[in-house]
Write a protein that holds these residues in place. Structure first.
Motif, short mmCIF file in Angstrom:
data_model
loop_
_atom_site.label_atom_id
_atom_site.label_comp_id
_atom_site.label_asym_id
_atom_site.label_seq_id
_atom_site.Cartn_x
_atom_site.Cartn_y
_atom_site.Cartn_z
N ILE A 61 6.32 -2.49 6.45
CA ILE A 61 7.25 -1.38 6.39
C ILE A 61 8.06 -1.45 5.11
CG2 ILE A 61 9.31 -0.35 7.42
CD1 ILE A 61 6.78 0.28 8.92
N GLY A 62 7.92 -0.44 4.30
CA GLY A 62 8.66 -0.34 3.05
C GLY A 62 9.23 1.06 2.91
N SER A 63 9.79 1.35 1.76
CA SER A 63 10.42 2.65 1.56
C SER A 63 9.43 3.80 1.67
CB SER A 63 11.10 2.68 0.18
OG SER A 63 10.17 2.39 -0.85
N GLN A 64 8.24 3.62 1.11
CA GLN A 64 7.23 4.67 1.15
C GLN A 64 6.75 4.91 2.58
OE1 GLN A 64 3.20 3.80 -0.24
NE2 GLN A 64 3.32 5.57 -1.60
N ASN A 65 6.47 3.83 3.31
CA ASN A 65 6.00 3.96 4.68
C ASN A 65 7.06 4.57 5.59
OD1 ASN A 65 3.69 2.78 3.77
ND2 ASN A 65 4.05 0.79 4.71
N ALA A 66 8.32 4.19 5.37
CA ALA A 66 9.41 4.75 6.17
C ALA A 66 9.51 6.25 5.94
CB ALA A 66 10.73 4.07 5.81
N PHE A 67 9.30 6.69 4.70
CA PHE A 67 9.36 8.11 4.39
C PHE A 67 8.21 8.86 5.05
CE2 PHE A 67 8.26 11.71 1.58
CZ PHE A 67 9.42 12.45 1.73
N VAL A 68 7.00 8.30 4.99
CA VAL A 68 5.84 8.93 5.61
C VAL A 68 6.04 9.03 7.12
CG1 VAL A 68 3.37 8.70 6.09
CG2 VAL A 68 4.24 8.18 3.81
N LEU A 69 6.59 7.97 7.73
CA LEU A 69 6.86 7.97 9.16
C LEU A 69 7.85 9.07 9.52
CD1 LEU A 69 6.66 6.65 11.98
CD2 LEU A 69 8.51 5.12 11.29
N LEU A 106 7.46 16.14 -1.96
CA LEU A 106 6.56 15.48 -2.91
C LEU A 106 7.33 14.75 -4.01
CD1 LEU A 106 3.67 18.09 -3.26
CD2 LEU A 106 3.74 15.99 -1.89
N LEU A 107 8.48 15.31 -4.41
CA LEU A 107 9.30 14.63 -5.41
C LEU A 107 9.84 13.30 -4.86
CD1 LEU A 107 11.30 17.56 -7.07
CD2 LEU A 107 9.57 16.09 -8.14
N LEU A 108 10.28 13.33 -3.59
CA LEU A 108 10.74 12.10 -2.95
C LEU A 108 9.59 11.11 -2.83
CD1 LEU A 108 13.04 13.55 -0.13
CD2 LEU A 108 13.76 12.13 -2.07
N CYS A 109 8.43 11.64 -2.47
CA CYS A 109 7.25 10.80 -2.33
C CYS A 109 6.87 10.17 -3.68
CB CYS A 109 6.08 11.64 -1.81
SG CYS A 109 4.86 10.70 -0.91
N PHE A 110 7.02 10.96 -4.73
CA PHE A 110 6.76 10.46 -6.08
C PHE A 110 7.69 9.29 -6.40
CE2 PHE A 110 7.81 10.25 -10.58
CZ PHE A 110 6.55 10.26 -11.18
N GLY A 111 8.96 9.44 -6.05
CA GLY A 111 9.93 8.38 -6.31
C GLY A 111 9.60 7.11 -5.56
N PHE A 112 9.29 7.24 -4.26
CA PHE A 112 8.98 6.06 -3.45
C PHE A 112 7.70 5.38 -3.90
CE2 PHE A 112 11.56 8.31 -0.08
CZ PHE A 112 12.60 7.41 -0.12
#
Length: 200
Positions: free
Chosen positions: A20-28, A113-119
């Motif tokens: 669990i990291g920032s990217q996975n937390a965002f996808v969840l 997508l911008l948030l996803c780009f950042g993560f």
């Protein structure tokens, strides 16, 4: 297709992204909100595919020679994680928090997508994992192509499973209070990751 190398690439790729990291937390969270799940998962998987391909192709040697590339990403990542973490904590304390699983879409595709780009791209660990580690391990494979395809397959499998599997938690997140708790946990996680990244 070399099954052994494919399996090795798949297992390595899965082991690197399953934590669990920032990217996975965002996808969840996007999966729970049912907001742009397909595009968010696709963005993450394609980004991984590009980085893995570059790593297997030898870009890991470039980052090892020019570590300032990773250092720049580290600073940008800390700032990004701090900002998003504080925003999540603020959202968790709002009394008017009205998110529900079946509610309206509250985030535009562009913002998601911008948030996803950042993560994804502002996380220096992703470069170390994909460009350096995957690239280094791939040198031991008899078929680099099979190894790379296996690692890329793991990314597509994981992100889409996480995004679309999140709906199984729908009964829990039907209550607004659950979203407040999720926001608080995500905020704390982001701040922890920012601190951990700063210390690394």
């Amino acid at each position: 297709m070399n099954i052994t190398d494919y399996s090795s690439g798949f297992l390595l790729g899965l082991s690197l992204i399953i934590a669990i990291g920032s990217q996975n937390a965002f996808v969840l969270k996007q999966g729970l909100k049912r907001e742009h799940i397909f595009f968010v998962c696709l963005f993450c998987a394609v980004s991984d595919a590009l980085l893995i391909s570059a790593g297997v192709g030898g870009f890991g040697a470039v980052t090892a020679r020019y570590p300032q590339v990773v250092n720049i990403a580290k600073v940008a990542g800390v700032i990004f994680l701090l900002g998003y973490g504080l925003q999540s904590l603020y959202a968790s304390m709002r009394l008017s928090h009205s998110l529900t699983v079946d509610g309206q879409v509250v985030t535009s595709l562009k913002k998601a997508l911008l948030l996803c780009f950042g993560f994804t791209w502002l996380n220096p660990h992703v470069y170390l994992d994909t460009l350096v580690l995957v690239g280094m391990v791939s040198t031991g494979a008899s078929s680099k192509l099979a190894f790379a395809v296996g690692a890329v397959s793991a990314s597509f499998f994981f992100f889409f499973a996480l995004g679309y599997g999140a709906r199984l938690l729908k009964p829990l997140f039907a209550k607004p209070k659950a979203w407040n708790i999720l926001d608080a946990l995500v905020g704390i996680l982001m701040l922890y990751l920012a601190w951990h990244l700063y210390q690394s």
